[in-house]
Design an enzyme around this catalytic site. Structure first.
Site, mmCIF file in Angstrom:
data_model
loop_
_atom_site.group_PDB
_atom_site.id
_atom_site.type_symbol
_atom_site.label_atom_id
_atom_site.label_comp_id
_atom_site.label_asym_id
_atom_site.label_seq_id
_atom_site.Cartn_x
_atom_site.Cartn_y
_atom_site.Cartn_z
ATOM 1 N N ASP A 1 0.836 -1.199 0.000
ATOM 2 C CA ASP A 1 0.000 0.000 0.000
ATOM 3 C C ASP A 1 0.876 1.256 0.000
ATOM 4 O O ASP A 1 1.977 1.249 0.549
ATOM 5 C CB ASP A 1 -0.886 -0.034 1.257
ATOM 6 N N LEU B 1 11.513 -20.521 -5.078
ATOM 7 C CA LEU B 1 10.569 -19.589 -4.455
ATOM 8 C C LEU B 1 9.285 -19.570 -5.275
ATOM 9 O O LEU B 1 9.334 -19.617 -6.502
ATOM 10 C CB LEU B 1 11.205 -18.173 -4.437
ATOM 11 N N HIS C 1 2.882 3.549 -9.055
ATOM 12 C CA HIS C 1 2.696 2.117 -9.295
ATOM 13 C C HIS C 1 3.933 1.516 -9.972
ATOM 14 O O HIS C 1 4.307 0.382 -9.698
ATOM 15 C CB HIS C 1 1.448 1.866 -10.149
#
Ligand code: FPP
Length: 251
Positions: free
Chosen positions: A32, A143, A49
């Site tokens: 956020d 991962l 962004h």
């Protein structure tokens, strides 16, 4: 834990504090603060962004070095469609570009892509790229990079209930374990640590079922500023917590 060669002095100190025998297997992140990060710099939200996408790359590298097994990022929620059309379309394009550009890196670094959420509403060009990267990285093992897209925790639970009804399961067949198998996260362990950046102290419909026993970590740092140092601070804080899973912790 041994610091990577590239680490600066401050980062090195933090790496040395990390107990390599107590690394969270699954770290989930509510990324956020991209918009506020951009506003502080007089930039457009879009630039925020973009900087946020860069921070994901960094989080993947830290997770790899730490030995985290799954990293889940909340990239687009079921509620995010109400954002201005232009911002939604930029987020979709960023995601597309991110996957296209990262594909080689994911392969080199042995990272497997995974997606949770309702993909049916995503644009075709995004879904095509997702399928491509899912296929290319499916045998990777170091991962799992799990992206939550058009994801909502409540929608996921409703979807699981529908799946159970469709399968015709009986009341006595239902257990927590069986229910979990109908969630988007059926193949993943529950998160051990949930991180939320930018000072908001909420879980915002993220992994509601799965975070039952997760440690929650909130920081004021805005997502684009969440670098390796911030990740290490979160892990160190996690390692200070005593996880009881409802037991007494031996007291
Ligand atoms: C929150 O910032 C962030 C999002 C809604 C989405 C996260 C998206 C990215 C990190 C970029 C693209 C994603 C990928 C997977 C490449 P906000 O806009 O809510 O910030 P604000 O609360 O400060 O306005």
């Amino acid at each position: 834990m041994k610091p990577p060669k590239s680490a600066g002095e401050r980062e090195r100190k933090l790496w040395l504090e990390i107990d390599e025998n107590n690394i969270p297997s699954h770290v989930a992140i509510i990324m956020d603060g991209n918009g506020r990060w951009a506003k502080k710099r007089g930039l457009s939200r879009i630039k925020g962004h973009k900087a946020g996408a860069k921070a994901i790359e960094n989080a993947l590298d830290s997770a790899l070095h730490l030995g985290v097994k799954v990293i889940t990022v909340y990239a687009f929620s079921t509620e995010n469609w109400v954002r201005p059309e232009y911002e939604v379309s930029v987020l979709m394009t960023l995601l597309f570009q991110f996957l296209k550009l990262q594909k080689k890196k994911l392969l080199d670094k042995d990272i497997k892509l995974s997606i949770i959420g309702d993909r049916s509403k995503l644009p075709l060009f995004v879904n095509r790229e997702i399928d491509n990267v899912l296929e290319e990285t499916k045998n990777n093992n170091s991962l799992i990079f799990n992206i939550a897209l058009n994801y909502g925790g409540r929608a996921e639970i409703i979807n699981a209930v529908k799946g159970i009804i469709e399968k015709g399961l009986k009341k006595e067949d239902i257990s927590e374990e069986v229910f979990s198998k109908f969630l988007y996260t059926k193949d993943l362990p529950d998160p051990d640590l949930l991180i939320r950046t930018s000072g908001e102290i909420r879980v915002s419909n993220f992994l509601l079922w799965q975070i039952a026993y997760a440690e929650l970590y909130f920081t004021d740092v805005l997502w684009p500023d969440f670098d390796t140092i911030e990740m290490l601070k979160a892990i160190i804080e996690y390692q200070k917590r005593e996880r009881r899973f409802g037991g007494t912790g031996g007291i």
